[in-house]
Motif scaffolding. Sequence first.
Motif, PDB file in Angstrom:
ATOM      1  N   GLY A 280     -26.019 -11.257  -6.915  1.00  0.00           N
ATOM      2  CA  GLY A 280     -26.344 -11.420  -5.501  1.00  0.00           C
ATOM      3  C   GLY A 280     -26.444 -12.875  -5.095  1.00  0.00           C
ATOM      4  N   ASN A 281     -26.242 -13.782  -6.042  1.00  0.00           N
ATOM      5  CA  ASN A 281     -26.295 -15.205  -5.736  1.00  0.00           C
ATOM      6  C   ASN A 281     -25.037 -15.645  -5.005  1.00  0.00           C
ATOM      7  OD1 ASN A 281     -28.790 -15.543  -6.939  1.00  0.00           O
ATOM      8  ND2 ASN A 281     -27.915 -16.099  -8.906  1.00  0.00           N
ATOM      9  N   ALA A 282     -25.157 -16.683  -4.221  1.00  0.00           N
ATOM     10  CA  ALA A 282     -24.018 -17.248  -3.508  1.00  0.00           C
ATOM     11  C   ALA A 282     -23.331 -18.280  -4.385  1.00  0.00           C
ATOM     12  CB  ALA A 282     -24.489 -17.896  -2.216  1.00  0.00           C
ATOM     13  N   ILE A 283     -22.035 -18.383  -4.202  1.00  0.00           N
ATOM     14  CA  ILE A 283     -21.241 -19.421  -4.864  1.00  0.00           C
ATOM     15  C   ILE A 283     -20.496 -20.165  -3.770  1.00  0.00           C
ATOM     16  CG2 ILE A 283     -19.348 -19.907  -6.465  1.00  0.00           C
ATOM     17  CD1 ILE A 283     -20.103 -17.210  -7.850  1.00  0.00           C
ATOM     18  N   LEU A 284     -20.613 -21.469  -3.764  1.00  0.00           N
ATOM     19  CA  LEU A 284     -19.897 -22.316  -2.823  1.00  0.00           C
ATOM     20  C   LEU A 284     -18.941 -23.149  -3.661  1.00  0.00           C
ATOM     21  CD1 LEU A 284     -19.914 -22.708   0.231  1.00  0.00           C
ATOM     22  CD2 LEU A 284     -21.513 -24.571  -0.088  1.00  0.00           C
ATOM     23  N   ARG A 285     -17.680 -22.735  -3.677  1.00  0.00           N
ATOM     24  CA  ARG A 285     -16.672 -23.361  -4.537  1.00  0.00           C
ATOM     25  C   ARG A 285     -15.887 -24.384  -3.727  1.00  0.00           C
ATOM     26  NH1 ARG A 285     -11.652 -21.413  -5.215  1.00  0.00           N
ATOM     27  NH2 ARG A 285     -12.324 -19.367  -4.462  1.00  0.00           N
ATOM     28  N   GLN A 286     -16.021 -25.634  -4.124  1.00  0.00           N
ATOM     29  CA  GLN A 286     -15.327 -26.712  -3.435  1.00  0.00           C
ATOM     30  C   GLN A 286     -13.911 -26.798  -3.974  1.00  0.00           C
ATOM     31  OE1 GLN A 286     -17.590 -30.299  -3.276  1.00  0.00           O
ATOM     32  NE2 GLN A 286     -15.851 -31.535  -2.636  1.00  0.00           N
ATOM     33  N   VAL A 287     -12.942 -26.617  -3.090  1.00  0.00           N
ATOM     34  CA  VAL A 287     -11.546 -26.733  -3.492  1.00  0.00           C
ATOM     35  C   VAL A 287     -11.071 -28.119  -3.134  1.00  0.00           C
ATOM     36  CG1 VAL A 287     -11.103 -24.257  -3.313  1.00  0.00           C
ATOM     37  CG2 VAL A 287     -10.746 -25.691  -1.326  1.00  0.00           C
ATOM     38  N   SER A 288      -9.908 -28.484  -3.608  1.00  0.00           N
ATOM     39  CA  SER A 288      -9.391 -29.826  -3.340  1.00  0.00           C
ATOM     40  C   SER A 288      -9.337 -30.087  -1.851  1.00  0.00           C
ATOM     41  CB  SER A 288      -7.989 -29.976  -3.935  1.00  0.00           C
ATOM     42  OG  SER A 288      -8.052 -29.785  -5.322  1.00  0.00           O
ATOM     43  N   ALA A 289      -9.577 -31.332  -1.499  1.00  0.00           N
ATOM     44  CA  ALA A 289      -9.476 -31.732  -0.092  1.00  0.00           C
ATOM     45  C   ALA A 289      -8.037 -31.550   0.347  1.00  0.00           C
ATOM     46  CB  ALA A 289      -9.916 -33.176   0.061  1.00  0.00           C
ATOM     47  N   PRO A 290      -7.806 -31.206   1.605  1.00  0.00           N
ATOM     48  CA  PRO A 290      -6.446 -31.038   2.093  1.00  0.00           C
ATOM     49  C   PRO A 290      -5.649 -32.331   1.974  1.00  0.00           C
ATOM     50  CG  PRO A 290      -8.056 -30.642   3.850  1.00  0.00           C
ATOM     51  CD  PRO A 290      -8.810 -30.982   2.616  1.00  0.00           C
TER      52      PRO A 290
END
Length: 134
Positions: free
Chosen positions: A99-109
Motif C-alpha cells: 500500500g506504499n507509494a512509489i515515486l519513480r523518477q525517470v530521465s528528464a525529457p
Amino acid sequence: MAALIHKRADGTQKLCEISDKPLIIGRLPESDIHVRDTFISRSHASIIYINKTFVIKDLTSANGTYRNGVRVYECNLATGDKIQLGNAVLVFEIDSATGNAILRQVSAPSAAARQSFASATAATTLPVQTPATV
C-alpha cells in the motif's frame, strides 16, 4: 502509517514516512523529495496521505505541476500518473502488497521534447484542473 519511496533515476532510493506533515518536493537538498532541476522551485509541491489517498499539491511554484499533461493545483494521485515538475518526470505507483507509494523518477525529457512541449503550451491553452475536494 503510509510511506513513499522516491526511486531516483540514478538507481538510489529514499524511504519517506508520511505523517501529518506533508512531504515537500523541491530542488533544495533538504527537501523530503529532492529533485535536481533548475526549473523546479525550492519548495515546488507537496504530497500528503489523507483518507487512504495520496494527494499532490502545487506550492505556488513558478513553472507549475502537471499530472498526465494537465496543470494541477491539487489532485488525487493514481497508479500510472506521470507528474512533471520542471524538466523532471516522476511516475506515481502504489505497491499493491504494502500500500506504499512509489515515486519513480525517470530521465528528464530531451531538449527536443522540452522544446516541443514549450511550443505546444505556447500555442494552446491547457485545461486547468481545479483543486480536489479532500
